[in-house]
Design a protein around this motif. Structure first.
Motif, PDB file in Angstrom:
ATOM      1  N   LYS A 163      -6.594 -30.728 -11.225  1.00  0.00           N
ATOM      2  CA  LYS A 163      -7.342 -29.801 -12.075  1.00  0.00           C
ATOM      3  C   LYS A 163      -6.833 -29.884 -13.511  1.00  0.00           C
ATOM      4  CE  LYS A 163     -10.225 -28.085  -9.109  1.00  0.00           C
ATOM      5  NZ  LYS A 163     -10.222 -29.310  -8.284  1.00  0.00           N
ATOM      6  N   LEU A 164      -7.795 -29.922 -14.434  1.00  0.00           N
ATOM      7  CA  LEU A 164      -7.541 -29.939 -15.870  1.00  0.00           C
ATOM      8  C   LEU A 164      -8.212 -28.733 -16.495  1.00  0.00           C
ATOM      9  CD1 LEU A 164      -8.563 -33.688 -16.423  1.00  0.00           C
ATOM     10  CD2 LEU A 164      -6.249 -32.839 -15.992  1.00  0.00           C
ATOM     11  N   GLN A 165      -7.914 -28.480 -17.773  1.00  0.00           N
ATOM     12  CA  GLN A 165      -8.566 -27.387 -18.504  1.00  0.00           C
ATOM     13  C   GLN A 165      -8.989 -27.881 -19.887  1.00  0.00           C
ATOM     14  OE1 GLN A 165      -7.892 -22.711 -19.885  1.00  0.00           O
ATOM     15  NE2 GLN A 165      -6.191 -23.817 -18.998  1.00  0.00           N
ATOM     16  N   HIS A 166     -10.291 -28.233 -19.989  1.00  0.00           N
ATOM     17  CA  HIS A 166     -10.890 -28.640 -21.260  1.00  0.00           C
ATOM     18  C   HIS A 166     -10.143 -29.798 -21.911  1.00  0.00           C
ATOM     19  CE1 HIS A 166     -13.940 -27.676 -24.280  1.00  0.00           C
ATOM     20  NE2 HIS A 166     -13.056 -27.933 -25.202  1.00  0.00           N
ATOM     21  N   VAL A 168     -21.670 -44.003 -13.278  1.00  0.00           N
ATOM     22  CA  VAL A 168     -20.785 -42.933 -13.731  1.00  0.00           C
ATOM     23  C   VAL A 168     -20.091 -42.336 -12.515  1.00  0.00           C
ATOM     24  CG1 VAL A 168     -20.625 -40.724 -14.928  1.00  0.00           C
ATOM     25  CG2 VAL A 168     -22.255 -42.452 -15.718  1.00  0.00           C
ATOM     26  N   LYS A 169     -18.759 -42.307 -12.563  1.00  0.00           N
ATOM     27  CA  LYS A 169     -17.990 -41.821 -11.424  1.00  0.00           C
ATOM     28  C   LYS A 169     -16.909 -40.853 -11.894  1.00  0.00           C
ATOM     29  CE  LYS A 169     -18.535 -46.192  -8.885  1.00  0.00           C
ATOM     30  NZ  LYS A 169     -17.820 -47.335  -8.240  1.00  0.00           N
ATOM     31  N   LEU A 170     -16.471 -40.000 -10.966  1.00  0.00           N
ATOM     32  CA  LEU A 170     -15.365 -39.097 -11.239  1.00  0.00           C
ATOM     33  C   LEU A 170     -14.045 -39.831 -11.088  1.00  0.00           C
ATOM     34  CD1 LEU A 170     -14.245 -36.138 -11.613  1.00  0.00           C
ATOM     35  CD2 LEU A 170     -14.084 -36.086  -9.115  1.00  0.00           C
ATOM     36  N   LEU A 171     -13.116 -39.562 -12.013  1.00  0.00           N
ATOM     37  CA  LEU A 171     -11.746 -40.032 -11.848  1.00  0.00           C
ATOM     38  C   LEU A 171     -10.867 -38.884 -11.363  1.00  0.00           C
ATOM     39  CD1 LEU A 171      -9.776 -42.410 -12.099  1.00  0.00           C
ATOM     40  CD2 LEU A 171      -9.323 -41.677 -14.443  1.00  0.00           C
ATOM     41  N   VAL A 172     -10.769 -37.822 -12.162  1.00  0.00           N
ATOM     42  CA  VAL A 172      -9.993 -36.644 -11.748  1.00  0.00           C
ATOM     43  C   VAL A 172     -10.637 -35.387 -12.309  1.00  0.00           C
ATOM     44  CG1 VAL A 172      -7.765 -37.819 -11.522  1.00  0.00           C
ATOM     45  CG2 VAL A 172      -8.441 -36.861 -13.733  1.00  0.00           C
ATOM     46  N   GLY A 173     -10.336 -34.255 -11.632  1.00  0.00           N
ATOM     47  CA  GLY A 173     -10.738 -32.948 -12.124  1.00  0.00           C
ATOM     48  C   GLY A 173     -12.071 -32.484 -11.585  1.00  0.00           C
ATOM     49  N   GLY A 174     -12.464 -31.262 -12.017  1.00  0.00           N
ATOM     50  CA  GLY A 174     -13.759 -30.705 -11.654  1.00  0.00           C
ATOM     51  C   GLY A 174     -13.911 -30.466 -10.172  1.00  0.00           C
ATOM     52  N   GLU A 175     -15.157 -30.497  -9.713  1.00  0.00           N
ATOM     53  CA  GLU A 175     -15.456 -30.414  -8.290  1.00  0.00           C
ATOM     54  C   GLU A 175     -16.751 -31.149  -8.014  1.00  0.00           C
ATOM     55  OE1 GLU A 175     -18.247 -26.960  -6.950  1.00  0.00           O
ATOM     56  OE2 GLU A 175     -16.190 -26.231  -7.049  1.00  0.00           O
ATOM     57  N   ARG A 176     -17.143 -31.189  -6.751  1.00  0.00           N
ATOM     58  CA  ARG A 176     -18.280 -32.024  -6.375  1.00  0.00           C
ATOM     59  C   ARG A 176     -19.620 -31.398  -6.727  1.00  0.00           C
ATOM     60  NH1 ARG A 176     -14.271 -32.852  -2.662  1.00  0.00           N
ATOM     61  NH2 ARG A 176     -13.686 -35.053  -2.338  1.00  0.00           N
ATOM     62  N   GLU A 223     -16.107 -29.823 -21.089  1.00  0.00           N
ATOM     63  CA  GLU A 223     -16.628 -28.587 -20.507  1.00  0.00           C
ATOM     64  C   GLU A 223     -16.683 -28.619 -18.977  1.00  0.00           C
ATOM     65  OE1 GLU A 223     -18.049 -25.301 -22.108  1.00  0.00           O
ATOM     66  OE2 GLU A 223     -16.189 -26.141 -22.855  1.00  0.00           O
ATOM     67  N   SER A 224     -16.641 -29.810 -18.383  1.00  0.00           N
ATOM     68  CA  SER A 224     -16.533 -29.882 -16.924  1.00  0.00           C
ATOM     69  C   SER A 224     -15.083 -30.016 -16.484  1.00  0.00           C
ATOM     70  CB  SER A 224     -17.347 -31.054 -16.374  1.00  0.00           C
ATOM     71  OG  SER A 224     -16.781 -32.294 -16.765  1.00  0.00           O
ATOM     72  N   SER A 225     -14.180 -30.109 -17.457  1.00  0.00           N
ATOM     73  CA  SER A 225     -12.744 -30.260 -17.178  1.00  0.00           C
ATOM     74  C   SER A 225     -12.483 -31.442 -16.251  1.00  0.00           C
ATOM     75  CB  SER A 225     -12.158 -28.971 -16.594  1.00  0.00           C
ATOM     76  OG  SER A 225     -12.212 -27.928 -17.534  1.00  0.00           O
ATOM     77  N   ALA A 277     -14.730 -25.273 -12.686  1.00  0.00           N
ATOM     78  CA  ALA A 277     -13.694 -25.789 -11.779  1.00  0.00           C
ATOM     79  C   ALA A 277     -12.544 -26.343 -12.591  1.00  0.00           C
ATOM     80  CB  ALA A 277     -14.287 -26.841 -10.856  1.00  0.00           C
ATOM     81  N   PHE A 278     -11.793 -25.453 -13.235  1.00  0.00           N
ATOM     82  CA  PHE A 278     -10.685 -25.878 -14.070  1.00  0.00           C
ATOM     83  C   PHE A 278      -9.383 -25.276 -13.546  1.00  0.00           C
ATOM     84  CE2 PHE A 278     -12.961 -22.374 -16.170  1.00  0.00           C
ATOM     85  CZ  PHE A 278     -11.998 -21.389 -16.127  1.00  0.00           C
TER      86      PHE A 278
END
Length: 720
Positions: A466-469, A439-447, A425-427, A454-455
């Motif tokens: 950017k990813l979508q679901h 917990v860290k971001l790898l790719v996608g979403g926004e800050r 759901e955060s894509s 943010a997809f």
């Protein structure tokens, strides 16, 4: 259209009712409060809502519905939902219970108002798939531009709105967990308007969409896992409510559960599941995320038994855990990964707990979590995630937040040592450190952790991608690459965790079922899961809405369907002579060859020499049933009781297939044809990816009347 009326018009009166219901102690007292509330609303004329806009797409109905026609004189429950939303899935059982208790003739009609979050969810075909997947049997309108949502000022998914027989607002419920209150209010409203003589018992034109799919070995497969040491795959055949264990050639070794849903432990021949998703296979054990039963299950293939490891069989709301598995309620486990934490190897299961937006741990043996305590075998406990639906990263795992985590992949090697999470759901794709829980971001979403919109579909680095679901992730240790099922973009992508660079591997971006010629020309339809095989040379993809498992050969850059030999799909053990064999449906990718007309006489023998050339570097799969069929659609009299199917065991020489033209011909308006079709299962000669190829030859017949003709021979040749 009536004057604008929104849910806010209800809030003053409904708030008083809700407070009173919270304080009431008996059902009779609560029912009385609802009756009083409804009598007050009867005096208000400003609560009518606008009708559905014209031109909307409807499912499960014979045509569009209107509040002034089909729905007049009914109590209507509007379910504002979007099919990706786990909270929306959670209220489906409440709606099913209402439908069982109150029929349309009783005066109740439930209408699903699909109001999409993601662009992919606006497409009618995708909504149709969701209606089938979730067994929705009430009318559904695809309000793709959320017009009624905006008119009523609905704020979130799910929202349930109850209407009276004059299409007047009665009550609304936001979120999940309100099943008892929904049932109470609906029953009271039906009785109230029945006593007033305002209900009508007419039927609404229902035309169910379910049953429109042809039979297939798989139905909405959700996840797939590989046990490379034993060359086996475990497939969550989600729509059939079963788990398949198959050889790497596609031969079904075990089928556990199905075809209907249920919740039963015991023998693998009697056990049942309900829409299982995540699977892990190692040795003689298969671990299953039994999603809609809210359970974690274990299949012991050696003993032939299924048992429950965690969950109570109903949706839990606990966001901490810590109880023993069989006493611990859990919520919609979506994926699993087998790992090690402070103990013996493979001593726990990581669980993507989609329902509470968290990552949990189920200990199979004693162990210890980072920044946590020691845990005994059987303990089921939260590891990461606050339980808030957010895209929040944090060095402390309990302060981080996820949004419907749906896929897991372990990367045990240094320097990664983390659990990768497809956070749908955060894509995004996120990582959870196995060293310190960060917990860290790898790719996608926004800050912004609160922005779950943010997809997109953009190759790039880190937050710029950017990813979508996305629903699935798979780690390739030999290459140190992470593969992603970018589900709503209908693509398979790859991420280099060192650079955080994300790019497309396969898929056009449009939903479809095209196989090649290359990876970029192939198409998928909401792929939900994937796993890595053959040392990173092959990906197995659960192509969910295409009802297929597909094989991506990354060396040769090809996509092919994975052959699954289910017993009731094709009976190929022997040829059939006593009756006409029902010809299986050819796959869309099959090659079709039209032959020139062949002159034949009554009683003449036709010998067909079939030459099939396998793809370079492949061989026939020994354990999979390659076969041919001969048919004459519309002119079955041509074949009578002759053999019409047989095995293919050797393609080093032509297949010789003969048939005899009847001595008495039937007069037809069109020239008859024979159809020779072949299903060929092959795999790479060096080992690895297996595939199915199919070809069909159409041989028109031209009748001549020359007595004493010798047999005629025709060569049917094709490179598969």
């Amino acid at each position: 259209m009536a004057s604008r009326c929104t849910l806010s018009a209800l809030f003053p009166s409904q708030s008083q009712l809700d407070y009173a219901l919270d304080d009431a102690t008996t059902y009779r007292e609560k029912e009385s409060l609802v009756y009083q509330y409804l009598r007050k609303l009867d005096d208000k004329e400003d609560l009518k809502i606008p009708d559905f806009m014209e031109g909307l797409e409807w499912l499960n109905t014979e045509g569009p519905l209107s509040f002034t026609r089909e729905l007049a004189g009914k109590v209507v429950v509007l379910d504002f939902f979007t099919y990706c939303c786990i909270n929306c899935m959670h209220i489906m059982p409440d709606l099913h219970q209402l439908e069982k208790k109150h029929s349309v003739k009783d005066g109740l009609v439930i209408v699903g108002v699909h109001s999409a979050k993601f662009p992919n969810e606006k497409v009618l075909q995708n909504v149709q798939s969701a209606v089938l997947r979730y067994n929705i049997t009430h009318p559904v309108v695809n309000d793709r531009d959320a017009q009624l949502w905006q008119e009523l000022e609905v704020a979130c998914w799910p929202t349930v709105v109850l209407l009276g027989p004059r299409c007047n607002l009665l009550y609304s419920l936001v979120g999940e967990g309100h099943g008892e209150r929904l049932a109470l209010f609906t029953s009271a409203a039906l009785q109230h308007y029945r006593d007033q003589g305002l209900l009508r018992d007419h039927l609404v034109g229902i035309s169910l969409y379910k049953g429109s799919l042809p039979p297939s070995p798989l139905l909405f497969p959700g996840k797939v896992a590989v046990d490379s040491s034993r060359k086996r795959l475990a497939i969550a055949d989600t729509g059939h409510h079963r788990i398949l264990v198959v050889s790497n050639t596609g031969k079904v070794l075990y089928s556990v559960g199905g075809p209907g849903s249920g919740r039963k432990d015991g023998s693998i021949h009697e056990a049942t599941f309900c829409s299982p998703q995540g699977v892990v296979i190692k040795g003689d054990f298969v671990f299953v995320a039994d999603t809609e039963n809210h359970l974690i299950r274990k299949i012991d293939l050696l003993e032939g038994q299924v048992s429950t490891l965690a969950g109570l069989g109903f949706q839990g709301i606990d966001k901490e855990g810590g109880a023993m598995g069989l006493q611990q309620p859990i919520s919609s486990p979506w994926d699993l990964a087998l790992g090690t934490a402070g103990g013996v190897e493979d001593n726990l299961l990581w669980v993507a707990m989609a329902g509470t937006h968290q990552i949990w741990a189920l200990f199979l043996a004693d162990g210890k979590l980072v920044k946590g305590s020691n845990f005994r075998a059987g303990t089921c406990v939260r590891f990461a995630g606050s339980g808030n639906e957010e895209n929040r990263n944090n060095t402390y795992p309990h302060k981080a937040s996820f949004a419907q985590p749906s896929g897991l992949a372990l990367a045990l090697e240094e320097p990664w040592e983390c659990l990768y999470v497809a956070d749908s759901e955060s894509s995004t794709v996120r990582s959870v450190s196995l060293k310190d829980g960060a917990v860290k971001l790898l790719v996608g979403g926004e800050r912004d952790p609160m922005n779950l919109f943010a997809f997109g579909d953009v190759d790039g680095k880190g937050v710029d991608a950017k990813l979508q679901h996305p629903l699935g992730v798979a780690w390739a240790p030999d290459q140190s690459l992470l593969y992603v099922a970018d589900s709503y973009n209908h693509k398979i992508k790859v991420v280099d965790p060192k650079t955080k660079q994300c790019r497309v591997v396969a898929g056009t971006g449009e939903a479809g079922n095209v196989l090649g010629p290359g990876l970029s020309e192939s198409s998928f339809n909401e792929p939900g899961g994937l796993c890595v095989g053959e040392g990173g040379r092959v990906l197995y993809v659960a192509d969910t809405n295409n009802h297929l498992l597909k094989v991506l050969d990354l060396d040769n850059k090809t996509v092919s369907p994975f052959p699954i030999s289910v017993e009731d799909f094709v009976d190929s053990a022997s040829t059939k002579a006593s009756r006409m064999f029902k010809v299986p449906k050819l796959p869309k990718f099959a090659s079709r060859v039209d032959m020139p007309p062949l002159a034949v006489s009554p009683g003449q023998t036709v010998n067909m020499e079939v030459v099939l050339i396998l793809p370079e570097g492949t061989k026939l799969t020994e354990d999979a049933p390659s076969f041919w069929t001969l048919s004459a659609e519309g002119n079955e009299w041509l074949l009578g009781s002759q053999v019409v199917t047989g095995d293919i065991q050797d393609l080093s020489k032509p297949l010789c297939i003969s048939t005899i033209i009847p001595t008495v011909l039937k007069v037809t308006d069109a020239s008859p044809s024979l159809n020779l079709s072949a299903w060929v299962y092959c795999c790479l000669a060096r080992g690895g990816a297996c595939m199915m190829k199919a070809a069909s030859f159409t041989q028109p017949l031209q009748f001549i009347f020359t007595p004493g003709n010798k047999p005629v021979t025709v060569t049917l040749a094709h490179a598969l």
